[in-house]
Write an enzyme that holds these catalytic residues in place. Structure first.
Site, mmCIF file in Angstrom:
data_model
loop_
_atom_site.group_PDB
_atom_site.id
_atom_site.type_symbol
_atom_site.label_atom_id
_atom_site.label_comp_id
_atom_site.label_asym_id
_atom_site.label_seq_id
_atom_site.Cartn_x
_atom_site.Cartn_y
_atom_site.Cartn_z
ATOM 1 N N PRO A 283 107.171 65.650 -29.388
ATOM 2 C CA PRO A 283 107.556 66.078 -28.037
ATOM 3 C C PRO A 283 109.050 66.390 -27.961
ATOM 4 C CG PRO A 283 106.952 63.748 -28.058
ATOM 5 C CD PRO A 283 106.704 64.273 -29.427
ATOM 6 N N GLU A 284 109.393 67.419 -27.215
ATOM 7 C CA GLU A 284 110.798 67.753 -27.019
ATOM 8 C C GLU A 284 111.261 67.153 -25.690
ATOM 9 O OE1 GLU A 284 111.969 71.676 -28.279
ATOM 10 O OE2 GLU A 284 110.207 71.895 -29.546
ATOM 11 N N LYS B 248 115.274 62.490 -26.522
ATOM 12 C CA LYS B 248 113.893 62.116 -26.801
ATOM 13 C C LYS B 248 113.656 60.618 -26.581
ATOM 14 C CE LYS B 248 113.559 66.027 -29.918
ATOM 15 N NZ LYS B 248 113.381 66.513 -31.285
ATOM 16 N N ARG C 47 125.987 57.839 -28.558
ATOM 17 C CA ARG C 47 125.664 58.459 -29.843
ATOM 18 C C ARG C 47 125.011 59.835 -29.658
ATOM 19 N NH1 ARG C 47 122.874 54.092 -31.606
ATOM 20 N NH2 ARG C 47 120.897 55.182 -31.704
ATOM 21 N N ASN D 269 111.972 71.702 -32.214
ATOM 22 C CA ASN D 269 111.713 72.881 -33.045
ATOM 23 C C ASN D 269 111.353 74.154 -32.263
ATOM 24 O OD1 ASN D 269 111.793 73.926 -35.549
ATOM 25 N ND2 ASN D 269 109.720 73.327 -36.149
ATOM 26 N N ARG E 277 112.710 71.083 -41.542
ATOM 27 C CA ARG E 277 111.832 71.589 -40.477
ATOM 28 C C ARG E 277 111.727 73.101 -40.608
ATOM 29 N NH1 ARG E 277 111.326 68.195 -36.019
ATOM 30 N NH2 ARG E 277 109.630 69.575 -35.462
#
Ligand SMILES: [Zn+2]
Length: 265
Positions: free
Chosen positions: A2-3, A51, A120, A161, A254
């Protein structure tokens, strides 16, 4: 995987169902050992960044969830369904339930640990008021390809992606171009477009990135499933703009998709 748009959608849905209520929390497969610490407590809110999800049960009681590639939620109306398979987490009230299977992390974070996670991560285009400047700066310093940098969660948080491929096509920038060769105007354009596309992707479960005039049928309605995207998973098929075959190649583990003609190195 999932994005960011799906993660933000989960945060909104779960907050609508459970925030402001005392909830039951348990872990049928025992993989979330600290579920007991949350059981019976009131869920104050659900936060999403990139995410990552943070279910706020109070100071130093933030349930962190990262779905990774295989994690997924299910939800429904009570009664609870029978446990089948590896259910890591359940959250429920008298009326609604939620189940999580898989995922790379479900654990309790202190406020400090959640804060250091936020530090981060790069700016998240779905967070109102997020300042993209630190992300631009990182990209413009690096020789790494822009396609890899957009997926780096410490540069921008939440882009995966599909959006990586589509944002670069829409900007007509080759994923192979070194980060430092992108201009500030180009990066501002990508950021603005990311905000737009990801926000649409929170509302709609289909991520449509093509605009009607570019589709083969030039229709406001999608005629073919294939018209959803310009390049993502369209390798070997003709580019909607120039007819060149869409390319596909591995980049940093990827698969990246792009039009070798429209997207400039
Ligand atoms: Zn093309």
């Amino acid at each position: 995987m999932p994005e960011g748009n799906e993660i933000h959608r989960f945060a909104q849905t779960h907050a609508a169902l459970f925030a402001g209520r005392k909830v039951h929390v348990d872990s049928p497969n025992g993989r979330f050992a600290d579920a007991n610490a949350l059981d019976g407590k009131k869920l104050l809110g659900v936060d999403a960044v990139g995410k990552h999800l943070g279910y706020n049960f109070g100071r130093d009681l933030i349930m962190h969830v990262h779905l990774g590639i295989y994690g997924d939620f299910r939800q429904g109306k009570m009664p609870l369904p029978e446990v089948t398979g590896a259910v890591r987490l359940r959250m429920y009230t008298r009326t609604d339930w939620l189940e999580l299977r898989g995922g790379t992390d479900t654990s309790i974070f202190s406020g400090a640990k959640w804060g250091s996670l936020l530090k981060r991560l790069g700016p998240d285009p779905l967070r109102p008021g997020a300042d993209p400047a630190p992300g631009f700066e990182k990209i413009q310093k690096r020789n790494t390809q822009i396609g890899a940098l957009l997926m780096d969660q410490s540069v921008f948080a939440g882009i995966g992606n599909i959006y990586r491929a589509e944002l670069l096509f829409r900007a007509r920038i080759s994923p192979w171009r070194p980060g430092k060769e992108t201009s500030l105007a180009e990066l501002k354009g990508i950021w603005k477009d990311a905000k737009k596309l990801l926000s649409e992707g929170v509302k709609n479960t289909r991520y449509v990135t093509t605009i009607p005039k570019d589709r083969p049928h030039r229709s406001a309605r999608l005629v073919l499933e294939e018209e959803l995207h310009y390049v993502y998973r369209r390798h070997g098929k003709p580019c909607f703009i120039c007819g060149t075959k869409i390319g596909r190649k591995e980049m940093a583990g990827r698969t990246v998709y792009w039009c070798p003609k429209c997207q400039k190195d």
